[in-house]
Design an enzyme around this catalytic site. Structure first.
Site, short mmCIF file in Angstrom:
data_model
loop_
_atom_site.label_atom_id
_atom_site.label_comp_id
_atom_site.label_asym_id
_atom_site.label_seq_id
_atom_site.Cartn_x
_atom_site.Cartn_y
_atom_site.Cartn_z
CE LYS A 15 -1.70 2.14 3.48
NZ LYS A 15 -2.33 2.58 4.72
CG ASP A 67 -7.36 2.91 2.12
OD1 ASP A 67 -8.23 2.46 1.34
OD2 ASP A 67 -7.41 4.05 2.60
#
Ligand code: SF4
Length: 216
Positions: free
Chosen positions: A124, A142
């Site tokens: 991420k 996320d």
């Protein structure tokens, strides 16, 4: 009822989100790729608002890599103590800074493979840095991107990695970064984890979760 939107419906969702969130962008305050990298590492399991509160002081005093290397874990942990897991994050940030200096000549690497070698940097974080700092198309998944994209029915992914790979298949590459931001904004402003505001949602005609609720 099928679980996924058609390609045409996905295109419509993209257009609607672009109308609703024309200015969707990264909400972590930063003035350089280095500051963005640090802010994203600090943001794990913490809100961007809370990260912005601590980085305001951190970046004022230690705006770049050389300045940050004057710190040690103990002093950094005092500055960032208002965010979750601040001790682990202090350790990771200092190790990350040393690795940047020693292995990358003080520069932020511009490839995914290099970024994920940095302490505290996972998929991420690497994708957020590549897209926001270096203009590369990437989809960082996320909690909001995971929840919202699966609720809408753009993808059906049981975990963040499967969701990321599925989104890359379903979305045009030139929309990856924009959709990352728009799905986050939608998750923060409308499609809350608890009590999503479906009745007033601008894309509810094209949301699988809403359609399924309507036929019950
Ligand atoms: S209709 Fe509800 S579940 Fe679907 S995207 Fe909108 S807020 Fe989220």
């Amino acid at each position: 009822m099928k679980d996924l939107l058609s390609d045409k419906e996905v295109s419509t969702v993209i257009s609607l989100l672009e109308e609703i969130y024309p200015f969707a962008n990264c909400e972590l305050n930063h003035r350089s790729p280095f500051q963005l990298l640090i802010a994203v590492v600090l943001s794990a399991q913490t809100t961007d608002i809370r990260v912005n509160e601590v980085t305001e002081e951190l970046f004022r005093q230690y705006p770049d890599l050389d300045a940050m290397l004057e710190l040690d874990e103990e002093r950094l942990s005092v500055i960032i103590r208002k965010i979750g897991m601040y001790r682990t994050k202090s350790k990771n940030v200092m190790a990350l800074c040393r690795k940047l200096k020693n292995d990358f000549g003080g520069n932020i690497p511009e490839t995914f493979a290099e970024l994920v070698t940095l302490p505290g940097v996972g998929r991420k974080t690497a994708n957020v840095v590549l897209s926001n700092a270096f203009g590369q198309q990437a989809i960082a998944v996320d909690t909001h991107v995971f929840r919202v994209s699966n609720r809408i029915g753009i993808v059906s992914g049981s975990d963040p990695l499967k969701t990321e790979l599925a989104l890359m298949q379903r979305l045009p590459k030139e929309k990856w970064t924009a959709m990352h931001h728009m799905l986050i904004w939608h998750g923060r402003r409308q499609c809350f984890a608890r009590n999503p505001q479906c009745a007033s949602c601008g894309i509810n005609d094209f949301c699988m979760m809403f359609r399924k609720a309507a036929v019950k």
